[in-house]
Design a protein around this motif. Structure first.
Motif, PDB file in Angstrom:
ATOM      1  N   LYS A 231       0.826  -1.216   0.000  1.00 57.99           N
ATOM      2  CA  LYS A 231       0.000   0.000   0.000  1.00 57.99           C
ATOM      3  C   LYS A 231       0.856   1.261   0.000  1.00 57.99           C
ATOM      4  O   LYS A 231       0.440   2.301  -0.532  1.00 57.99           O
ATOM      5  CB  LYS A 231      -0.978   0.003   1.170  1.00 57.99           C
ATOM      6  CG  LYS A 231      -0.378   0.255   2.539  1.00 57.99           C
ATOM      7  CD  LYS A 231      -1.497   0.355   3.578  1.00 57.99           C
ATOM      8  CE  LYS A 231      -0.955   0.714   4.956  1.00 57.99           C
ATOM      9  NZ  LYS A 231      -2.040   0.818   5.967  1.00 57.99           N
ATOM     10  N   THR A 232       2.070   1.178   0.574  1.00 57.52           N
ATOM     11  CA  THR A 232       2.966   2.338   0.552  1.00 57.52           C
ATOM     12  C   THR A 232       3.482   2.592  -0.863  1.00 57.52           C
ATOM     13  O   THR A 232       3.605   3.748  -1.293  1.00 57.52           O
ATOM     14  CB  THR A 232       4.141   2.131   1.525  1.00 57.52           C
ATOM     15  OG1 THR A 232       3.626   1.923   2.844  1.00 57.52           O
ATOM     16  CG2 THR A 232       5.054   3.346   1.538  1.00 57.52           C
ATOM     17  N   ILE A 233       3.774   1.533  -1.587  1.00 60.24           N
ATOM     18  CA  ILE A 233       4.188   1.691  -2.989  1.00 60.24           C
ATOM     19  C   ILE A 233       3.088   2.394  -3.781  1.00 60.24           C
ATOM     20  O   ILE A 233       3.351   3.348  -4.533  1.00 60.24           O
ATOM     21  CB  ILE A 233       4.506   0.321  -3.624  1.00 60.24           C
ATOM     22  CG1 ILE A 233       5.760  -0.288  -2.979  1.00 60.24           C
ATOM     23  CG2 ILE A 233       4.706   0.455  -5.137  1.00 60.24           C
ATOM     24  CD1 ILE A 233       6.022  -1.730  -3.385  1.00 60.24           C
ATOM     25  N   ILE A 234       1.862   1.947  -3.597  1.00 59.41           N
ATOM     26  CA  ILE A 234       0.733   2.558  -4.314  1.00 59.41           C
ATOM     27  C   ILE A 234       0.523   4.000  -3.869  1.00 59.41           C
ATOM     28  O   ILE A 234       0.273   4.893  -4.692  1.00 59.41           O
ATOM     29  CB  ILE A 234      -0.552   1.740  -4.092  1.00 59.41           C
ATOM     30  CG1 ILE A 234      -0.378   0.318  -4.629  1.00 59.41           C
ATOM     31  CG2 ILE A 234      -1.746   2.423  -4.752  1.00 59.41           C
ATOM     32  CD1 ILE A 234      -0.004   0.249  -6.090  1.00 59.41           C
ATOM     33  N   HIS A 235       0.658   4.244  -2.579  1.00 63.04           N
ATOM     34  CA  HIS A 235       0.486   5.608  -2.065  1.00 63.04           C
ATOM     35  C   HIS A 235       1.509   6.550  -2.692  1.00 63.04           C
ATOM     36  O   HIS A 235       1.167   7.659  -3.129  1.00 63.04           O
ATOM     37  CB  HIS A 235       0.635   5.622  -0.548  1.00 63.04           C
ATOM     38  CG  HIS A 235       0.670   6.997   0.044  1.00 63.04           C
ATOM     39  ND1 HIS A 235      -0.446   7.790   0.164  1.00 63.04           N
ATOM     40  CD2 HIS A 235       1.709   7.735   0.540  1.00 63.04           C
ATOM     41  CE1 HIS A 235      -0.108   8.956   0.705  1.00 63.04           C
ATOM     42  NE2 HIS A 235       1.194   8.937   0.940  1.00 63.04           N
ATOM     43  N   LEU A 236       2.760   6.121  -2.755  1.00 59.73           N
ATOM     44  CA  LEU A 236       3.796   6.968  -3.335  1.00 59.73           C
ATOM     45  C   LEU A 236       3.581   7.147  -4.840  1.00 59.73           C
ATOM     46  O   LEU A 236       3.838   8.216  -5.388  1.00 59.73           O
ATOM     47  CB  LEU A 236       5.176   6.388  -3.056  1.00 59.73           C
ATOM     48  CG  LEU A 236       5.633   6.461  -1.591  1.00 59.73           C
ATOM     49  CD1 LEU A 236       6.979   5.775  -1.420  1.00 59.73           C
ATOM     50  CD2 LEU A 236       5.725   7.899  -1.114  1.00 59.73           C
ATOM     51  N   LYS A 237       3.116   6.108  -5.486  1.00 55.91           N
ATOM     52  CA  LYS A 237       2.822   6.201  -6.920  1.00 55.91           C
ATOM     53  C   LYS A 237       1.754   7.278  -7.173  1.00 55.91           C
ATOM     54  O   LYS A 237       1.833   8.045  -8.153  1.00 55.91           O
ATOM     55  CB  LYS A 237       2.324   4.855  -7.446  1.00 55.91           C
ATOM     56  CG  LYS A 237       1.857   4.883  -8.898  1.00 55.91           C
ATOM     57  CD  LYS A 237       1.323   3.531  -9.319  1.00 55.91           C
ATOM     58  CE  LYS A 237      -0.004   3.199  -8.672  1.00 55.91           C
ATOM     59  NZ  LYS A 237      -1.102   4.049  -9.174  1.00 55.91           N
ATOM     60  N   ASN A 238       0.780   7.331  -6.285  1.00 54.97           N
ATOM     61  CA  ASN A 238      -0.325   8.263  -6.472  1.00 54.97           C
ATOM     62  C   ASN A 238      -0.060   9.656  -5.895  1.00 54.97           C
ATOM     63  O   ASN A 238      -0.812  10.585  -6.149  1.00 54.97           O
ATOM     64  CB  ASN A 238      -1.589   7.708  -5.806  1.00 54.97           C
ATOM     65  CG  ASN A 238      -2.080   6.438  -6.479  1.00 54.97           C
ATOM     66  OD1 ASN A 238      -1.828   6.226  -7.669  1.00 54.97           O
ATOM     67  ND2 ASN A 238      -2.776   5.579  -5.744  1.00 54.97           N
ATOM     68  N   ASN A 239       1.021   9.775  -5.107  1.00 58.69           N
ATOM     69  CA  ASN A 239       1.300  11.028  -4.428  1.00 58.69           C
ATOM     70  C   ASN A 239       1.771  12.063  -5.428  1.00 58.69           C
ATOM     71  O   ASN A 239       2.736  11.858  -6.166  1.00 58.69           O
ATOM     72  CB  ASN A 239       2.385  10.809  -3.364  1.00 58.69           C
ATOM     73  CG  ASN A 239       2.511  11.976  -2.422  1.00 58.69           C
ATOM     74  OD1 ASN A 239       2.533  13.129  -2.829  1.00 58.69           O
ATOM     75  ND2 ASN A 239       2.625  11.670  -1.136  1.00 58.69           N
ATOM     76  N   ILE A 240       1.136  13.177  -5.439  1.00 59.98           N
ATOM     77  CA  ILE A 240       1.455  14.231  -6.410  1.00 59.98           C
ATOM     78  C   ILE A 240       2.877  14.747  -6.260  1.00 59.98           C
ATOM     79  O   ILE A 240       3.479  15.245  -7.214  1.00 59.98           O
ATOM     80  CB  ILE A 240       0.461  15.405  -6.274  1.00 59.98           C
ATOM     81  CG1 ILE A 240       0.593  16.344  -7.502  1.00 59.98           C
ATOM     82  CG2 ILE A 240       0.658  16.175  -4.977  1.00 59.98           C
ATOM     83  CD1 ILE A 240      -0.499  17.377  -7.579  1.00 59.98           C
ATOM     84  N   LEU A 241       3.495  14.580  -5.065  1.00 58.44           N
ATOM     85  CA  LEU A 241       4.850  15.064  -4.856  1.00 58.44           C
ATOM     86  C   LEU A 241       5.838  14.374  -5.778  1.00 58.44           C
ATOM     87  O   LEU A 241       6.851  14.976  -6.177  1.00 58.44           O
ATOM     88  CB  LEU A 241       5.279  14.851  -3.396  1.00 58.44           C
ATOM     89  CG  LEU A 241       4.576  15.718  -2.348  1.00 58.44           C
ATOM     90  CD1 LEU A 241       5.055  15.332  -0.953  1.00 58.44           C
ATOM     91  CD2 LEU A 241       4.846  17.184  -2.594  1.00 58.44           C
ATOM     92  N   ILE A 242       5.544  13.126  -6.146  1.00 54.64           N
ATOM     93  CA  ILE A 242       6.449  12.385  -7.022  1.00 54.64           C
ATOM     94  C   ILE A 242       6.642  13.134  -8.338  1.00 54.64           C
ATOM     95  O   ILE A 242       7.710  13.154  -8.913  1.00 54.64           O
ATOM     96  CB  ILE A 242       5.908  10.966  -7.288  1.00 54.64           C
ATOM     97  CG1 ILE A 242       5.962  10.143  -6.002  1.00 54.64           C
ATOM     98  CG2 ILE A 242       6.682  10.282  -8.395  1.00 54.64           C
ATOM     99  CD1 ILE A 242       5.370   8.767  -6.131  1.00 54.64           C
ATOM    100  N   LYS A 243       5.598  13.781  -8.793  1.00 56.02           N
ATOM    101  CA  LYS A 243       5.656  14.481 -10.080  1.00 56.02           C
ATOM    102  C   LYS A 243       6.591  15.677 -10.045  1.00 56.02           C
ATOM    103  O   LYS A 243       6.923  16.251 -11.073  1.00 56.02           O
ATOM    104  CB  LYS A 243       4.250  14.913 -10.484  1.00 56.02           C
ATOM    105  CG  LYS A 243       3.297  13.744 -10.695  1.00 56.02           C
ATOM    106  CD  LYS A 243       1.915  14.224 -11.077  1.00 56.02           C
ATOM    107  CE  LYS A 243       0.992  13.044 -11.410  1.00 56.02           C
ATOM    108  NZ  LYS A 243       0.781  12.146 -10.325  1.00 56.02           N
ATOM    109  N   HIS A 244       7.003  16.088  -8.834  1.00 57.29           N
ATOM    110  CA  HIS A 244       7.851  17.270  -8.724  1.00 57.29           C
ATOM    111  C   HIS A 244       9.316  16.934  -8.513  1.00 57.29           C
ATOM    112  O   HIS A 244      10.135  17.823  -8.398  1.00 57.29           O
ATOM    113  CB  HIS A 244       7.357  18.160  -7.582  1.00 57.29           C
ATOM    114  CG  HIS A 244       5.957  18.662  -7.779  1.00 57.29           C
ATOM    115  ND1 HIS A 244       5.611  19.432  -8.862  1.00 57.29           N
ATOM    116  CD2 HIS A 244       4.829  18.499  -7.054  1.00 57.29           C
ATOM    117  CE1 HIS A 244       4.304  19.728  -8.787  1.00 57.29           C
ATOM    118  NE2 HIS A 244       3.818  19.166  -7.699  1.00 57.29           N
ATOM    119  N   PHE A 245       9.667  15.633  -8.423  1.00 59.81           N
ATOM    120  CA  PHE A 245      11.071  15.266  -8.220  1.00 59.81           C
ATOM    121  C   PHE A 245      11.860  15.520  -9.498  1.00 59.81           C
ATOM    122  O   PHE A 245      11.372  15.282 -10.581  1.00 59.81           O
ATOM    123  CB  PHE A 245      11.186  13.797  -7.820  1.00 59.81           C
ATOM    124  CG  PHE A 245      10.810  13.541  -6.404  1.00 59.81           C
ATOM    125  CD1 PHE A 245      11.137  14.437  -5.393  1.00 59.81           C
ATOM    126  CD2 PHE A 245      10.114  12.398  -6.065  1.00 59.81           C
ATOM    127  CE1 PHE A 245      10.800  14.181  -4.079  1.00 59.81           C
ATOM    128  CE2 PHE A 245       9.773  12.131  -4.756  1.00 59.81           C
ATOM    129  CZ  PHE A 245      10.106  13.036  -3.776  1.00 59.81           C
TER     130      PHE A 245
END
Length: 245
Positions: A231-245
């Motif tokens: 569920k943490t993998i999925i949460h990070l996948k969906n987290n909008i912050l990832i798009k800003h890395f």
């Protein structure tokens, strides 16, 4: 985004398989355009059998950076002949048991009940006398004492301690998982790990997740239980912050 995953204690908890819920989460990452890199203390020989088929020829870091595999092609770093001889001398002087890995075969003298031995891909590799191995990439010493640690500290090697297994992992100086990622041209990444050999990943990652409460968790962005991995993998996948890395 690049996602870097350790294996044992992070995705694999029985030494042999990865839970289907975690595999499904990994496949979701791939489906949405993210890249997965596996970075393990295991040599490539022992890493491949644990992975789902679609990942076996992907980007792999094995032996804590001693081995790199991409598209099924393995490259390796080796101890110099002189350093190999010095390590052999320490083993003999202190009567140590060990696991030495070459590019594929190995030399093992420890307990056959040890988890490290249980995880060796015996079907494709041969247990060869240490001095008959062509080249040595990585060395695990079991039950080292302070005199052993002191002797090793004088050599050009990198040392990782595994307190739970009473063992130390030795590789050529400067070789670690981040070194392996750099060889694969991976610069920005999210890391999942659980042990001391993952500290370098946590320190370099844009975001990091420690599975369990090993001492290394203090270097991670967050700490989770093994039940929370998928569920943490999925949460990070969906987290909008990832798009800003």
């Amino acid at each position: 985004m690049n996602f870097v995953f350790d294996i044992d204690g992070t995705l694999c908890f029985n030494g042999k398989t990865i839970d289907e819920t975690i595999i499904a989460a990994l496949k979701e990452l791939i489906a949405e355009g993210h890249e997965i890199i596996f970075a393990s203390a295991r040599p490539i020989r022992d890493l491949i059998p644990v992975l789902p088929e679609q990942f076996k020829k992907g980007k792999l870091v094995g032996g804590n950076g001693c081995f790199i595999s991409q598209n099924g092609k393995i490259t390796a770093n080796f101890f110099t002949p002189n350093l190999t001889q010095e390590l052999h001398t320490i083993i003999q002087q202190h009567q140590l048991t060990y696991l030495a890995d070459s590019e594929w075969d190995y030399a093992f003298t420890g307990s056959f009940e040890h988890p490290i031995y249980q995880n060796i891909n015996h079907s494709s590799a041969k247990n060869t006398p240490l001095l008959e191995l062509q080249k040595i990439c990585k060395l695990v010493l079991f039950k080292p004492n302070s005199a052993v640690i002191d002797a090793l500290s004088k050599l050009p090697v990198s040392i990782t301690s595994y307190k739970n297994e009473d063992a130390i992992d030795i590789s050529p100086l400067g070789i670690n998982k981040v070194y392996g990622l750099e060889k694969l041209q991976i610069k920005e990444f999210i890391a999942f790990g659980n042990d001391s050999n993952d500290q370098c990943l946590f320190e370099k990652a844009q975001f990091s997740v420690c599975v369990g409460t090993n001492d290394v968790h203090k270097y991670a962005s967050m700490t989770i239980t093994k039940e929370e991995v998928a569920k943490t993998i999925i949460h990070l996948k969906n987290n909008i912050l990832i798009k800003h890395f």
